[in-house]
Each structure stands twice: as structure tokens, then as C-alpha cells.
Design an enzyme around this catalytic site. Sequence first.
Site, PDB file in Angstrom:
ATOM      1  N   HIS B 215       0.831  -1.168   0.049  1.00 12.32           N
ATOM      2  CA  HIS B 215       0.035  -0.167   0.067  1.00 12.32           C
ATOM      3  C   HIS B 215       0.816   1.261   0.127  1.00 12.32           C
ATOM      4  O   HIS B 215       0.573   2.279  -0.526  1.00 12.32           O
ATOM      5  CB  HIS B 215      -1.086   0.053   1.233  1.00 12.32           C
ATOM      6  CG  HIS B 215      -2.121   1.012   0.825  1.00 12.32           C
ATOM      7  ND1 HIS B 215      -3.030   0.710  -0.222  1.00 12.32           N
ATOM      8  CD2 HIS B 215      -2.345   2.268   1.275  1.00 12.32           C
ATOM      9  CE1 HIS B 215      -3.828   1.926  -0.216  1.00 12.32           C
ATOM     10  NE2 HIS B 215      -3.301   2.763   0.734  1.00 12.32           N
ATOM     11  N   TYR B 219       1.433   5.376  -2.208  1.00 10.51           N
ATOM     12  CA  TYR B 219       1.732   6.628  -1.766  1.00 10.51           C
ATOM     13  C   TYR B 219       2.786   7.192  -2.315  1.00 10.51           C
ATOM     14  O   TYR B 219       3.134   8.466  -2.610  1.00 10.51           O
ATOM     15  CB  TYR B 219       1.459   6.894  -0.408  1.00 10.51           C
ATOM     16  CG  TYR B 219       0.195   6.710  -0.181  1.00 10.51           C
ATOM     17  CD1 TYR B 219      -0.823   7.606  -0.515  1.00 10.51           C
ATOM     18  CD2 TYR B 219      -0.423   5.704   0.785  1.00 10.51           C
ATOM     19  CE1 TYR B 219      -2.086   7.262  -0.493  1.00 10.51           C
ATOM     20  CE2 TYR B 219      -1.748   5.455   1.002  1.00 10.51           C
ATOM     21  CZ  TYR B 219      -2.609   6.321   0.497  1.00 10.51           C
ATOM     22  OH  TYR B 219      -4.042   6.188   0.916  1.00 10.51           O
ATOM     23  N   HIS B 366     -10.543   0.926  -9.673  1.00  9.47           N
ATOM     24  CA  HIS B 366     -10.122   1.786  -8.412  1.00  9.47           C
ATOM     25  C   HIS B 366      -8.939   2.472  -9.138  1.00  9.47           C
ATOM     26  O   HIS B 366      -8.579   3.488  -8.550  1.00  9.47           O
ATOM     27  CB  HIS B 366     -10.091   1.231  -7.161  1.00  9.47           C
ATOM     28  CG  HIS B 366      -9.553   1.504  -6.253  1.00  9.47           C
ATOM     29  ND1 HIS B 366      -9.687   2.919  -5.475  1.00  9.47           N
ATOM     30  CD2 HIS B 366      -8.303   1.235  -5.483  1.00  9.47           C
ATOM     31  CE1 HIS B 366      -8.881   3.090  -4.635  1.00  9.47           C
ATOM     32  NE2 HIS B 366      -7.923   2.002  -4.496  1.00  9.47           N
ATOM     33  N   PHE B 367      -7.818   1.299  -8.869  1.00  7.83           N
ATOM     34  CA  PHE B 367      -6.256   2.019  -9.170  1.00  7.83           C
ATOM     35  C   PHE B 367      -5.993   2.653 -10.408  1.00  7.83           C
ATOM     36  O   PHE B 367      -5.024   3.512 -10.395  1.00  7.83           O
ATOM     37  CB  PHE B 367      -5.462   0.999  -8.655  1.00  7.83           C
ATOM     38  CG  PHE B 367      -5.319  -0.474  -9.496  1.00  7.83           C
ATOM     39  CD1 PHE B 367      -4.374  -0.332 -10.560  1.00  7.83           C
ATOM     40  CD2 PHE B 367      -5.567  -1.428  -9.027  1.00  7.83           C
ATOM     41  CE1 PHE B 367      -4.094  -1.300 -11.560  1.00  7.83           C
ATOM     42  CE2 PHE B 367      -5.474  -2.671  -9.849  1.00  7.83           C
ATOM     43  CZ  PHE B 367      -4.810  -2.407 -11.236  1.00  7.83           C
ATOM     44  N   HIS B 368      -6.648   2.201 -11.286  1.00  8.03           N
ATOM     45  CA  HIS B 368      -6.535   2.887 -12.881  1.00  8.03           C
ATOM     46  C   HIS B 368      -7.010   4.372 -12.400  1.00  8.03           C
ATOM     47  O   HIS B 368      -6.415   5.420 -13.053  1.00  8.03           O
ATOM     48  CB  HIS B 368      -7.246   2.371 -13.889  1.00  8.03           C
ATOM     49  CG  HIS B 368      -6.206   1.291 -14.631  1.00  8.03           C
ATOM     50  ND1 HIS B 368      -6.096  -0.104 -13.872  1.00  8.03           N
ATOM     51  CD2 HIS B 368      -5.393   1.162 -15.515  1.00  8.03           C
ATOM     52  CE1 HIS B 368      -5.238  -0.663 -14.634  1.00  8.03           C
ATOM     53  NE2 HIS B 368      -4.790   0.052 -15.461  1.00  8.03           N
ATOM     54  N   ARG B 429     -10.650 -10.671 -12.443  1.00 11.97           N
ATOM     55  CA  ARG B 429      -9.373  -9.849 -12.951  1.00 11.97           C
ATOM     56  C   ARG B 429      -8.383 -10.827 -13.525  1.00 11.97           C
ATOM     57  O   ARG B 429      -8.272 -12.055 -13.361  1.00 11.97           O
ATOM     58  CB  ARG B 429      -8.503  -9.234 -11.639  1.00 11.97           C
ATOM     59  CG  ARG B 429      -9.176  -7.938 -11.254  1.00 11.97           C
ATOM     60  CD  ARG B 429      -8.350  -7.379  -9.953  1.00 11.97           C
ATOM     61  NE  ARG B 429      -7.109  -6.833 -10.392  1.00 11.97           N
ATOM     62  CZ  ARG B 429      -6.100  -6.388  -9.551  1.00 11.97           C
ATOM     63  NH1 ARG B 429      -6.457  -6.507  -8.181  1.00 11.97           N
ATOM     64  NH2 ARG B 429      -5.047  -5.832 -10.117  1.00 11.97           N
ATOM     65  N   ARG B 430      -7.232 -10.304 -14.182  1.00 17.51           N
ATOM     66  CA  ARG B 430      -6.135 -10.872 -14.703  1.00 17.51           C
ATOM     67  C   ARG B 430      -6.624 -12.026 -15.675  1.00 17.51           C
ATOM     68  O   ARG B 430      -6.124 -13.238 -15.467  1.00 17.51           O
ATOM     69  CB  ARG B 430      -5.508 -11.538 -13.443  1.00 17.51           C
ATOM     70  CG  ARG B 430      -4.895 -10.389 -12.543  1.00 17.51           C
ATOM     71  CD  ARG B 430      -4.082 -10.730 -11.468  1.00 17.51           C
ATOM     72  NE  ARG B 430      -3.860  -9.785 -10.603  1.00 17.51           N
ATOM     73  CZ  ARG B 430      -4.339  -9.614  -9.219  1.00 17.51           C
ATOM     74  NH1 ARG B 430      -5.196 -10.370  -8.820  1.00 17.51           N
ATOM     75  NH2 ARG B 430      -4.276  -8.494  -8.599  1.00 17.51           N
TER      76      ARG B 430
END
Lengths: 180, 543, 272, 67
Positions: B215, B219, B366-368, B429-430
Site C-alpha cells: 500500500h 503513496y 479503482h487503481f487506474h 481480474r487478470r
Amino acid sequence: MRADTEQDILKTELWWTALVTAVVTAIMLAIIYAGLVHHINPPSNIETVDPKTLHLTGEFTEGNLGTRVDGSQITSRIVATQFAFQPQCIVMPANRTVTLRFATPDVIHGILVTGTNVNTMIIPGYVSQVHTVFTKTGDLLMPCHEFCGLGHSQMWATVRVVPEDEFKPGPDGRVTCDAR
Amino acid sequence: MTHARRLTLAHLWVAFAAFAIAAVLGVWQMWARSPLPAPYLTAQAYFTSVTAHGVSMAYVLTTFMVMGFGYYVAETTLGRPLPYPRLAWLGFALGILGTLMAAATIFAGNATVLFTFYPPLTASPFFYIGLVLVVVGSWIWCGLMIVAMLDFKRVNPGTPVPLAMFATVANAVMWLWTTVGVAAELLFQVIPAAFGWNEAIDVGLSRTLFSWTLHAIVYFWLIPAYIAFYTMAPQAAGGRLYSDTMGRLTFILFLIYSLPVGMHHLFMDPQQSSAFKFLQMSFTALVAAPTLLTVFTISASMEIAGRLRGGKGYFGWIAALPWDRPMVLATGMAFFMLWFGGGGGLINMSFGMNAMVHNTSWVTAHFHLIFGGTVVIMYFAIAYAIWPTLTGRQPASLRHQRLQLWLWFIGMMVMTLPWHYLGLQGQWRRVATFNYADPVIAGWGPWVIVSFAGGIILLASALLFVWNLLEFHRDRAVVAPEHPPIYALAVHPPNRVPAALNGFALWNVLVLVLMIAAYGYPIAQFFIIDAPEAIVHRVTGGG
Amino acid sequence: MKPAELREIDRPWRIWASIIIVSILAFSVVFGFLILPIVQGRAAGLDAFTAICRAVGILPGSPAVRQPTSEAKAQPTTQVAWSTDLIRSLGQSTPAGAEVAQACVACHGERGIAADPQNPNLAGQSGVAIYKQLHDYKSGSRVHEVMNGIAQGLDGRQIIDVAAHFAASPRRDLDPTTAEVVDEDIVRLVERGDPARGLPACNSCHGFNAGGPMETPTLSHQNREYLARQLHAFRSDGRRNDIYTRMRSVAAKLTDREIDKLANFYATTLSY
Amino acid sequence: MALAPHPNYSAQVPPRVDDAVDDVALERVMREVPSGALALSLLTVGLLLLAWFLMYAFVFLPRGMVG
């Protein structure tokens, strides 16, 4: 000379921080409520099993897989292996508490059942257990959702949820998709 | 022009070259997953591509961007030459060497393990060694940033470290903490297995160690964007930073709360207990705090600019902002995407609620949105802002820069909103190909095609971005102002700050306490319960 | 600014930061370690101590449910047990292996390359795969009138040695003249699989170092008659020593034509 | 080569202001700031919280207990 000072600015920021804390707390309380009242936990039973001998001994040998009724307990045991589930179809009754138990002899896998909260990783070395109640009948898709090698894309199984009165175990307590 | 001009340019060009290649691969992957027939599609090719896309975007683009931007910030804000420039070049060389090593291994087909690894699957050892070299290069950068800050403090006692530099060092300190987890996993578990010195691996332990990194690394990628929010966007809009103190606090909160939270990536894992998952969830919830504080502080800073430009009322200042300036435009888009991406993140981190979306396209969306959207669009804006000071030139018109940002924003929304929906439907996913013969999956088809269209828009934007950067180097570019103002002043510029807001000693102690509380037993348990190991599966088939 | 003054403005930061961090830790411990497991455990009929130990991970099992019991009777399809030592020794060829291999010459050829295409080539085969099959012949998990007897004559060490020996031998040369025109759908099956039938790409397990199940054999350079016969045997359930029906479930979905074409593909195509 | 720090950065002591922001104008707008920022932040964070609870109540809880 200005209308406000650094202290005024920090006071405003402090109020905003208090509000942010309230928002986060509200979310936390809702999560705790789901845990206390609806018993929603992440699947976390640290139960070890040796992947190297999984196929040889104990509950995850080939003949012992699938759904089985044992008294009031309905348990389905499923092995996730490269690149298929065994069995590839399991039967579950609607509106009864059921337990799904997973293990793998090889690499990391994972499952979800579409349209439900059933979701767990399957890590070599551990039994993954999900306790749940299926409410909708029909064939649900249960894919492997974690990369497990080049055949990952073609790895999935079916969860067949049947009305409670159609869920009839055989004399050995087993229920299979073929029997229906 | 800055002293470390060549150093910064070298880092940023490597970052954006990797980005452009990864963008092409990303679009092809979406094509493969859609119902439309994609060329060159094999299982091997798909997962090779996913690995390369992830490594380029998440490791190469980010690390080189953070390093290059850090050198720039150190020199421009401290007003001192960068210490040990030769070491900086050594770090760059290590990064390049590692990148080339990993890239060669991936494209030879010897590393189809994706960028987050999946032991007991193991790639060729050179894949991991390449990545370790990139990290070692970044450690040199961390050391240089810390030394630069300490030098500045020694020479200017009592003077606050400029916010942009304070944030950069916060990132460097965090990165040193962060990389411990993955370094332990790679050096003690994965690399020995990849070389064949070990035939088995403790998967539970390796996942736990990776979660330590998993995580906070996000950041590390994100902080340059936040530096731009606090120190560049208010200036570009013609305003002032509302509160310098809140800026410092935000970066401190990122340092503290990004580390003892990684287990929220393991919510669905059987090898960690619900109590420790809950503990790390509580800290994850607090990660929302620095972002929500930023939302307010930056809004207020922009409001100053808007009102100075004649904006009135509660919302009138928004319309009055100079949206034709790329930095302002990008900031607005970044926050818009942050709303969706951050909202998705709040759901991901909600303990049992994670079961609803874990390992579905929801998470990919979310992370894209957060990284590819919020963060990368600020990378673009930073590049556009600092490139004139690196080349001394700038294009005559900003039209193409604005167009590029709009394309990126639209493409990202078109791509990720369907993914959110599909994730809730259970799309996992994947996966290289879906069985569109299945009636449930057939219904997903149109949405997958829509998101593929979003991907094509993103690719167009990525290529236009590289073209825009080349414009700065062309003869037709016009001369840029010698010292364009880049960093914002605070409404009340700090003249003294407490040591806690001017350094990291206190925060390092608190991080240590939290890490022991959050990860002490969860790591120790693998040695206590004598966890069974799994036999290594080597994925080195391309050779 | 004087040091004393600096400390003065710094102190409240240190105190408040520590208070906040400790109270959040306390909150998490109270709810996560105590309240949630106790309440959930009570509903499942667990005492508080057990529930807390399970929640923290000291005892196995979920704090929210009683663990199901299993009186499983083991019915393994194979008796092979994996271990790191076994995998390692299968990678080391010894002279003893060449000696044991003399018993194989009649059917599998002098160098592990069979003259009769009904028999498999062993040269260059994965050592783990040869070990698994010999072990299964010995235990009766795989049935073959000749091989069962031969394997029963070998001890565990000899099986390892001979497997490692053949694994280290050079593979048969391919004869491209026997290759048919390769059909596109067969190449697709090999490289991509068939999503509609849930068939993974053959190469995801059988490709060279593809990272699939450890006992999968390599298929390239194998004899087409042997390959086709085995696929038919898996499909008809005549051969069932594949762990967790990995190969039976795949073969069941293949057509006769695909089996023949795949066998020919692997026997003649130099790509994997 | 002579180093040229950015002259308008807050850390420079004393800070030189050459970002064309007029002090009088700044003082005037600071009487209203941050009312607009509060309005915007409250709106967006309120919507965020609402969206979370909608997902919680209408998607997550109906999907049933697990654990």
C-alpha cells in the site's frame, strides 16, 4: 493587517478535520455493525494443510470432494488446481447455512461467486473457509480470480443453488450435479 | 535553467518512454479481453504483456518520475546545488540497468508472473534482480534527498524546509520503510527459489511481506501529485496556498498511515486473522484523512485564486479559475477522478465489504482511476510546468497540452466506469479471454467494448503527450521566461515551524511503534505455527 | 529562535500525535480483538476465550462459526508424495540411472527414443513426470500389463535414478516431413485454449517450464500414436492417475479430430 | 554556473512576493475564503458518504452474510 491570521486558518482546518473524523467514524461504525449483527467477517481461519500431500490424506482427497450433508451441517469441499476446480460443479441448497472449504495443491488461486459476497483467496498451505447463505436459485459462476499461471483464464466452476425441497442428499450424504 | 537539468531530463524521459510503451500494451490487453478478435493473442503473450504493462507503469514510470522530480524540487526550492551529483547518476545508471534487465527477461517470455509476483510461481531470477536494482537506485535517491534537507537545515538554522522539499523527503523516508517488505520477500524467499537454491516457499509469509510494501508504494507514486496540488496548482491559478501547516501535516499523515495498513490487500486471505485485519483496517480508514484534508485545503487555495479573479458566491469562484492553464485544468480533473477512485477505495478497505469487490474489475478500475487518473494526470501537468525551465523553451500555444489532458480525462472515465459496474457483476481480474458464450458474461460484452474505446482514447492521449514533450525540444518552440514562478506562496508564509513539522524524527518513532503493533505478530506467526511450504513452480517458458 | 523556545512549540505536537495514535490503536484492539469476536463467538456457541484466540490467530478456525468436522477416508488416485528433496534429486543425473535404464531399452530404445511409436519416448522428458508415472505403475494407480511388473521390480531410489537419467538424455529429433499442414484451430487450442469449453491452452501446462502442475510431461518430441492413445484413455476414464482429474476433465471436452490433430502437432511441430 | 533559486518561494527569508497578487485584494478575498471551499468540500464529501452508504445498504448487505 489581513482579516484573518494563521490561527484563524488553522481553526477552520481543525473544524474540517473534526468533520472528516466524523465521516470516517460513521463508516467504521457501519462496518462494525455489519460484523456484529450480520456476522460479516473476512474469511480468516488460519488452518494449515500441507499442499504437497493434499491429494494423499485427509478431507481434500479426490473422492471426498463436493457437497456433503452431515447432520445439520452442509459442507462443500473444493480443490482449486491448475487449471480447474474439482469438482467443476457443486450443488447448494437455497436459504440454508452452508460452508465452503477450499484448498490447493499447487499455487495461489482465489474464488468469487457472482452476485454474492462469497469471495476468498486460496493460498497453498491453508484451508480457506466461507460460511454463507445463498438466497437466489440458479447456476452461479465461480471463477478463479487470482492469477495462477497461463491457464488462469479458463478456470471456473459452477455453483448450482437449488430450492431447499429439491436438495436431496444420497444415502452417503452426497449431492452432486450429475445426480440431478 | 536549473543546474541538475540533465539529471532531471534523463529521469523524466525514461519515465515517459516506459509510460508510452505500457500504454500501447494496455490497449491491446483490453482488446484481448473484449469480444472483438485481437491479433497476436496467446496466453503467453497476454500475461507477458500484463507483466510488462504493470512493471513499466508501476515501477519504471513512477520511480524515475519521483526521482527526477525530487532532484528538481531539491535544487529549485533549497537554492543549493544538489549534493553528490555523481551518486545521483549512479542511482540513475542502476535504475536503467535494472529496467533493461527486467525488460529483457519479460519480453523473452521468462517472467510471466505479473508485476505483483505470485509465489510459488517464480520467474527468471534476472527479472527480480532487475527490479531490486531499480529499488537500490531509488535508495540512493532517498539518501540524497535526506542529505540535501539536512544540509539546508544546517546552513539555515530555524528556517522552515520549503513545503515541496519537506514533502519530497517525507516520500523518501516513507519509501525506505516501504521497501523493507518487498526486499525481504525477494532476497530471502523469491530470488533463492528462482535460482533453484530453494524448491519450496512459504507463501503466506511472502504475501504478508509483500503487503507491507503494497500500500505504501502507492503513496510513493502519489506524492508528486500531492506536491503539485499544494505547491504548484495555487500558483498556476494565480492564488496562494491556504495553509502551509496543513500541507506539512498531510505529508506526515501519509508517512504514518501508509505503512501499517497493507493487510487490507489480504482481507480475503486465509493466513491472516480477522483481529489484525481489523486493526489495519482502522488505520486504512485514517488514510482517507490526509486526502480529505487536501480536498479542503486545495479548494480553499483555488478559491483564493478564483475570488481574486472576480469570482463571487459559494461556487462562482470555480468558474472564474483560469481553466486554460494546464496545471489548473489537470488539478480539477485529478480531483474529479479522485472522487470516484477514492470512493471505490473506501469500499475496498471496508473489512468484510471487500468481499463484494475483491479481485474484480472494480479494483482494477479503482487503481487506474487513482493512479492512472489522479496521479498520472498530475505527472503530465508537472512535466508541462517544469519542462520550460529544463529546456529554456516552450511551445507557442498550450492548445495541444489542454487537448491531451482532456483526452486523458475522458478516456480514463470511459474506461473505468464500466469496469466498476462489471466488477460488481463479478467480472474477475487478470484474465486474457472471457467465455462470451456464457449468457451472464455475454451481457458484459458491450461494456467491455465501451471500456476498450476508453483505452483507445487513452492511447491517443499518451502519444500526444510524448509529442507535446518533444515540442519543447523543437526549433519552433519559443523562448521561455528565465525564472517562471512555479511554487505557490502560502497566505501566511511560515517563518518558524515546530521541529515536528520540519523533520521526521518523531514520526519515524511512531511508524516503528505502529509497524510493530500491526505486523509484529502477523509475521511472527509463520514461524510459530510452522506453516507448510509450497513447491516452487518456475515460469520461465519463453527461453 | 532559542532551543528552549523550539522545544516549547514542539512539545504539544509530540504529545498530541502520540495520544491520537495510541487511542486509535486502543480503539482497534477493543473492537477487533475483543468485542467483535466475543459477540460473534457467542452467536456461534463459542466461549469468549476461544473466540478471541481464533480472532487473533493463536487458535485455528473462525471466531464466528463452529468448524465443520470431516471423517474423510483417503481415496487417493496416486500414491506419489511430493517433497523438496525428491524434486531436487530428480534434477541430478547419476550413473546408477543409466544402469537401471538398461531394463527399458527393449521398448523405449537405447537412448530413451522408442522404435515402436506406441511406446513413449523418455529422452528429455521431465524427470518429475517419469517419476510420477513409474511410481503410479508400481502402486497400481496406472495400469499397464508390462509396466506394472517392471515398476514393481524397482525400489524408490532406482525410480528416481532412472527418471533423472532419461530427463538428462537428449530428445528425439523431429521429423518435419511427417508434419501435416497445421490447422489454425489446433494452434489456437495449444496457445490460447477455448474459453467456450473452459479448455486452458495446452501450453499453459505442457509448454516448456510453463509453471503448470509439477508432474506434467512435456509433449513435444513425443510419439503421436502414444499421445493419441493416452488422450483417448483419459477421455474414456480408462486412465485415471491424474491428480484431481486435471487431464480427464480436459480430455473429456476434446473431439476425436482434435485428439488426432493435437497428437500430430506435438509429435511433429518444433515450437515447444 | 550560478544557481537561481525561485525567488518567490515561501522559504526564502524574507519572502519576496512577485506573484502579482495584490495584498489589498488578498485581504479582501480572505474575508470570504474559505466559505466557497467549505461549500464545495461539504458537497463532495457528503455525496461520497452518501454513495458509500448506498452501496453498503443496497448492494453489500443484500448479498448476504459471509465469514
